[in-house]
Design a protein around this motif. Structure first.
Motif, short mmCIF file in Angstrom:
data_model
loop_
_atom_site.label_atom_id
_atom_site.label_comp_id
_atom_site.label_asym_id
_atom_site.label_seq_id
_atom_site.Cartn_x
_atom_site.Cartn_y
_atom_site.Cartn_z
N ILE A 1 0.76 -1.35 0.11
CA ILE A 1 0.04 0.02 0.03
C ILE A 1 0.84 1.13 -0.08
O ILE A 1 2.05 1.19 0.79
N PHE A 2 0.53 2.14 -0.69
CA PHE A 2 1.31 3.35 -0.99
C PHE A 2 0.50 4.81 -0.53
O PHE A 2 -0.64 4.53 -0.95
N GLU B 1 3.55 6.55 -7.96
CA GLU B 1 2.60 6.26 -9.06
C GLU B 1 3.13 5.39 -10.13
O GLU B 1 2.52 4.49 -10.56
N GLN B 2 4.48 5.39 -10.58
CA GLN B 2 5.07 4.64 -11.40
C GLN B 2 4.91 2.98 -10.64
O GLN B 2 4.73 2.03 -11.57
N MET B 3 5.36 2.94 -9.52
CA MET B 3 5.53 1.63 -8.79
C MET B 3 3.98 1.09 -8.66
O MET B 3 3.79 -0.11 -8.84
N VAL B 4 3.07 1.96 -8.46
CA VAL B 4 1.61 1.41 -8.24
C VAL B 4 1.31 0.67 -9.65
O VAL B 4 0.69 -0.32 -9.79
N ALA C 1 3.20 -0.20 -12.18
CA ALA C 1 3.59 -1.54 -12.39
C ALA C 1 3.07 -2.58 -11.65
O ALA C 1 2.93 -3.74 -12.07
N LEU C 2 2.91 -2.74 -10.44
CA LEU C 2 2.25 -3.62 -9.61
C LEU C 2 0.95 -3.91 -10.02
O LEU C 2 0.52 -5.22 -10.08
N ARG C 3 0.09 -3.14 -10.54
CA ARG C 3 -1.39 -3.14 -11.11
C ARG C 3 -1.12 -4.09 -12.23
O ARG C 3 -1.96 -4.92 -12.53
N GLU C 4 -0.23 -3.68 -13.21
CA GLU C 4 -0.24 -4.49 -14.42
C GLU C 4 0.25 -5.81 -14.07
O GLU C 4 -0.05 -6.92 -14.93
N LYS C 5 1.10 -6.23 -13.22
CA LYS C 5 1.64 -7.47 -12.84
C LYS C 5 0.64 -8.21 -12.05
O LYS C 5 0.81 -9.54 -12.12
N GLY C 6 -0.62 -7.51 -11.65
CA GLY C 6 -1.46 -8.43 -10.82
C GLY C 6 -1.12 -8.77 -9.38
O GLY C 6 -1.71 -9.46 -8.74
N VAL C 7 -0.37 -7.83 -8.95
CA VAL C 7 0.03 -7.93 -7.45
C VAL C 7 -0.76 -7.08 -6.65
O VAL C 7 -1.10 -5.82 -7.17
N PRO C 8 -1.45 -7.59 -5.27
CA PRO C 8 -2.45 -6.83 -4.78
C PRO C 8 -1.66 -5.36 -4.35
O PRO C 8 -0.61 -5.39 -4.04
N ALA D 1 -2.47 -0.83 -3.45
CA ALA D 1 -3.55 0.04 -2.88
C ALA D 1 -2.82 1.43 -3.14
O ALA D 1 -1.66 1.62 -2.78
N TYR D 2 -3.27 2.49 -3.59
CA TYR D 2 -2.82 3.85 -3.63
C TYR D 2 -3.74 5.00 -2.92
O TYR D 2 -4.77 4.98 -3.21
N VAL D 3 -3.22 5.74 -1.90
CA VAL D 3 -4.05 6.45 -1.19
C VAL D 3 -3.10 7.97 -1.24
O VAL D 3 -2.33 8.02 -0.63
N PRO D 4 -3.60 8.79 -2.33
CA PRO D 4 -2.96 10.29 -2.59
C PRO D 4 -3.51 11.25 -1.36
O PRO D 4 -4.82 11.00 -1.24
#
Length: 643
Positions: A565-566, A581-584, A586-593, A595-598
Motif C-alpha cells: 500500500i502506498f 505512481e510508477q510503482m503502483v 507496475a504492480l497493477r499491471e503485474k497483478g500484485v495486490p 493500494a494507492y492513497v494520495p
C-alpha cells in the motif's frame, strides 16, 4: 479484574484510536529563552499542521504569538527548523505561505520585515550592536540554477535592504555572534557532503559598518562534522566535533582547539533541520548538556574549567532542544511512558516542572507496550540495533499457539534514528495485537561515526539486510509469526521498505509512505540539500548509474510479488508523486495486490489531522485483508486492486 479474552492477534479492540491520535496530540519543537519567558513551537494537526509559537511567562501565563493564519515554518533546505527568534520585545518568524520574515511586537502588531520575493530565511540571531538580524537566506529567484545559500544581515530600522555577509559555499548554518559583538562564527559545507559527513567552522571579525573581515578556518573537514558552535558568556567559542569518531565538545581558546569531553557517546545529532541544540551555558562555569549512549539520551552538567561531567537523574530517555539560563534549563523530553513535553529543570533543587505536554491524555499502562532495546547479528559480521515492542492490551491475549504478526519500521533519513519514547502511532499497532520492531539499521545516528559510515555506498543493502535480519531474529526467538511479517517506512524508510519487499522474500506485505522507488529520479529531481546525498550512500551519478538501476525497486518489479500500500502527498517536492505512481502502475499491471492513497495539499510528511487518521486506518485495513484477521472497529475501506 476480568481475565483477558482470547482473540486473534490483530483483532483486539484498542482505546488508542486514530481519532485519539490526531485530536489530542501536538508536535513540540524549538525552545527559546528570553528574560523570564520560555518559548516553544507547537505543530497542530487539527489546524492543518500550523506551527504556532507560544510564550510562557514566569507566573505561568501562556500567550500565542502568531495567530492564525500565520504559520511559523521555513522551507530552507525544505526541512526547515530555526523558524523564529525572540529578541527584546519582538518575535521574528518565517511565515510558511510566503516565506517572508515577520516581526511581532509586544503590542501584538505583526508586520513583514522582508520584501516579497522567492527567498527563504532560517536560523536568525539578533545583533543588538547594529540593530539587525543575521541569518541564512536561500535564494530561489533564478530558476535556471540551484538555489543560492548565503549568510545575510537584515536591518531592523525600516530599511529593507539586505546585505550579504558570506557567500560562496553551498550551505550555511549556525551564525553565532560573540558576546561583545566583535566576532561572528558560522558553519559551511559543500556538495556532496551532508552536514553529518563534513562541515567547516569559520570565524571572522565584524567591522564597524557590519561587514565581515577576513575569515579564519577553525575546525572541520570533509570527513569531520562540526555541530552547534556557541559562545560562552566570557567569549570563548565552543563547538561539537566527531573528529574522534564520536561527537564530543571542544573549544577554541588562545588560537588552539581544546577537548572538553572525551567519551564514546554522542553530544551531537544530524543537522536535518536548523535550530538544534544539545548543550547550553547555565553560567560561565557550567554547561548543561544532553548526550546519547546506545540510542538513549542522558542529561548532565559539565564543569567548563575541568570538563568533569555530572549526570543528572531524570525519567527521560530522549532529550533535545536544550536551552539554559542562570539556575535552570528547559528542554523537550520524553520516555517510553511519557509523551514529549516542554520541561523546566531547576538546577539547584533538581525539581522538574512540565510546562506543556504533546498530549494531556492519560493512557492506562495496561495498553502500553514497553520497548526492549535489542542487538542482533546481521550481514558482514556486524550487529544492528532496534527497539522491540511486543503486543500489549490488558483486555486480550492471543489464541493458544498463535504468534503475533510483526510490523518492522524503517526510519527515514536514512541518516537519522528512532528512539524508544511513547508514540501512539506505535501503540496503535501493539494494542491491537501486532508486534513492532523499530530498527536503527547501520547508518543510523546515536551510535558513533563508524556506525553511521557503515551505510556509505551501501544504501539499499545494509539497511535492508538489517530490517530483514531483525525480523528473522524475532521469528527465530519465537516472538512473532514468520509467515506474517510486514514492513513500513516513510521517505528514505519507504525506499528501504520497497527494497526489502522487492529483493527479499521475507516480508508478506508492506506500506510505503512517500518512499523512493527510482533512485536515479531522486538524484535528478530532488531539492538542493539532498541533491548529492546519494553520492555517499550509493555512488556518484551518472557515473554509477548501474548501481542506481540495480537497487531501484521500480526496475525490479518482476521480483516483487507481495501486497503493498502506498501513501503519497501530491505536493511533495522531495519525493515527487511520480515515484509512487510508477510503482503502483507496475504492480497493477503485474497483478500484485496494491493500494494507492494520495493526499491533496500534503508535502513530505503528513500534517493534516484527517489525512493522518485516514492513513493509519487504511494501513490497518490493508493488513487485515492481507493477513486475514477481523477488525475490531469500523474503518473506512481502501480499494485494493488485484486482491
Amino acid at each position: 479484574m476480568l481475565a483477558p479474552v482470547e482473540k486473534p492477534y490483530g483483532a483486539w479492540l484498542s482505546p488508542i484510536t486514530a481519532d485519539l491520535i490526531v485530536s489530542e496530540t501536538i508536535g513540540l519543537g524549538q525552545i527559546a529563552l528570553s528574560g523570564d519567558a520560555v518559548y516553544w513551537v507547537e505543530m497542530r494537526p487539527t489546524e492543518g499542521g500550523r506551527n504556532v509559537i507560544l510564550g510562557r511567562t514566569r507566573d505561568g501565563e501562556v500567550k500565542e504569538i502568531n495567530p492564525a493564519p500565520y504559520n511559523a515554518r521555513t522551507r530552507v533546505h525544505e526541512y526547515g527548523g530555526g523558524a523564529y527568534l525572540v529578541a527584546g520585545d519582538s518575535v521574528f518568524f518565517s511565515h510558511f505561505e510566503d516565506q517572508r520574515l515577520y516581526r511581532c511586537r509586544i503590542d501584538d502588531s505583526i508586520e513583514p520585515l522582508t520584501l516579497e520575493g522567492d527567498y527563504r530565511y532560517a536560523d536568525a540571531i539578533f545583533d543588538r550592536f547594529r540593530n539587525r538580524l543575521v541569518c541564512v537566506r536561500e535564494d530561489h529567484t533564478d530558476k535556471t540554477r540551484e538555489p543560492v545559500n548565503t549568510l545575510v544581515s537584515i536591518p531592523l530600522d525600516g530599511n529593507k535592504r539586505i546585505s550579504v555577509l558570506a557567500s560562496g559555499a553551498d550551505f550555511y548554518a549556525s551564525p553565532r555572534l560573540s558576546p561583545d559583538g566583535s566576532q561572528l562564527a558560522w558553519l559551511t559545507w559543500n556538495h556532496p557532503n551532508m552536514p553529518w559527513d563534513g562541515t567547516d567552522l569559520w570565524l571572522a571579525p565584524v567591522e564597524t559598518a557590519g561587514s565581515l573581515g577576513e575569515s579564519k578556518h577553525i575546525a572541520g573537514a570533509a570527513d569531520e562534522s562540526i555541530f552547534q558552535p556557541e559562545w560562552s558568556p566570557t567569549g570563548t567559542l565552543y563547538f561539537i566535533s566527531d573528529r574522534t569518531g564520536w561527537w564530543n565538545l571542544y573549544r577554541w581558546r588562545e588560537q588552539q582547539i581544546e577537548s572538553v569531553t572525551r567519551m564514546e557517546v554522542e553530544f551531537g545529532v544530524p543537522q536535518w533541520v536548523f535550530g538544534l541544540s544539545t548543550y547550553a551555558f547555565e553560567s560561565a562555569e557550567r554547561i548543561v548538556c544532553a548526550y546519547s549512549r546506545d540510542g538513549v539520551s542522558h542529561l548532565a552538567i559539565i564543569d567548563a574549567a575541568s570538563g568533569v561531567l555530572e549526570e543528572l537523574e531524570t525519567p527521560y530517555t530522549e532529550i533535545g532542544s536544550l536551552r539554559a539560563q542562570a539556575g535552570y534549563a528547559v528542554f523537550i523530553a520524553a520516555s517510553p511512558t511519557e509523551f514529549p513535553a516542554v520541561v523546566q529543570l531547576d538546577l539547584a533543587t533538581r525539581e522538574v516542572e512540565v510546562l506543556r505536554r504533546a498530549s494531556e491524555m492519560s493512557i492506562d499502562s495496561g495498553y502500553l507496550s514497553i520497548p526492549e532495546a535489542i542487538q542482533f547479528p546481521t550481514t558482514a559480521g556486524a550487529l544492528s540495533h532496534a527497539f522491540f515492542y511486543p503486543p500489549k492490551n490488558k483486555d486480550f491475549t492471543g489464541l493458544p499457539g498463535e504468534r503475533p504478526p510483526l510490523l518492522v519500521i524503517s526510519h527515514g533519513g536514512p541518516t537519522a534514528a528512532t528512539n524508544n519514547v511513547l508514540s501512539l502511532k506505535i501503540q496503535y499497532w501493539t494494542s491491537r495485537g501486532i508486534a513492532v520492531l523499530d530498527v536503527n539499521y547501520r547508518g543510523s545516528s546515536h551510535y558513533g561515526r563508524e556506525y553511521r559510515q557503515q551505510l556509505k555506498g551501501q544504501w539499499g543493502c545494509a539497511d535492508v539486510e538489517d530490517c530483514v535480519n531483525g525480523a528473522l531474529y524475532l521469528a527465530q526467538r519465537g516472538e512473532v509469526d514468520r509467515e506474517r511479517l510486514a514492513i513500513r517506512g516513510s521517505s528514505a524508510g519507504g525506499f528501504t521498505t520497497l527494497a526489502a519487499l522487492t529483493f527479499h522474500e521475507v516480508f508478506k506485505a508492506g506500506a510505503s509512505y512517500y518512499g523512493v522507488s527510482d533512485l536515479a529520479a531522486l538524484a535528478k529531481e530532488t531539492h538542493k540539500f539532498e541533491s548529492r546525498y546519494l553520492d555517499h550512500l550509493i555512488g556518484p551519478y551518472p557515473e554509477r548509474a548501474d548501481l542506481y538501476a540495480a537497487r531501484s525497486p521500480i526496475h525490479a518489479v518482476d521480483k516483487l510479488s507481495c501486497p503493498v500500500i502506498f501513501f503519497q502527498g501530491l505536493e511533495d517536492k522531495i519525493v515527487p508523486p511520480e515515484q509512487a505512481e510508477q510503482m503502483v502502475e507496475a504492480l497493477r499491471e503485474k497483478g500484485v495486490p496494491v493500494a494507492y492513497v494520495p493526499f491533496e495539499g500534503e508535502q513530505h510528511g503528513f500534517r493534516r489531522a484527517e489525512n493522518i487518521k485516514r492513513a493509519l486506518g487504511a494501513e490497518l485495513y490493508f493488513y487485515a485483508q492481507i493477513f486475514g484477521f477481523d477488525l475490531a472497529e469500523r474503518i473506512e475501506p481502501v480499494a485494493i486492486e488485484n486482491l
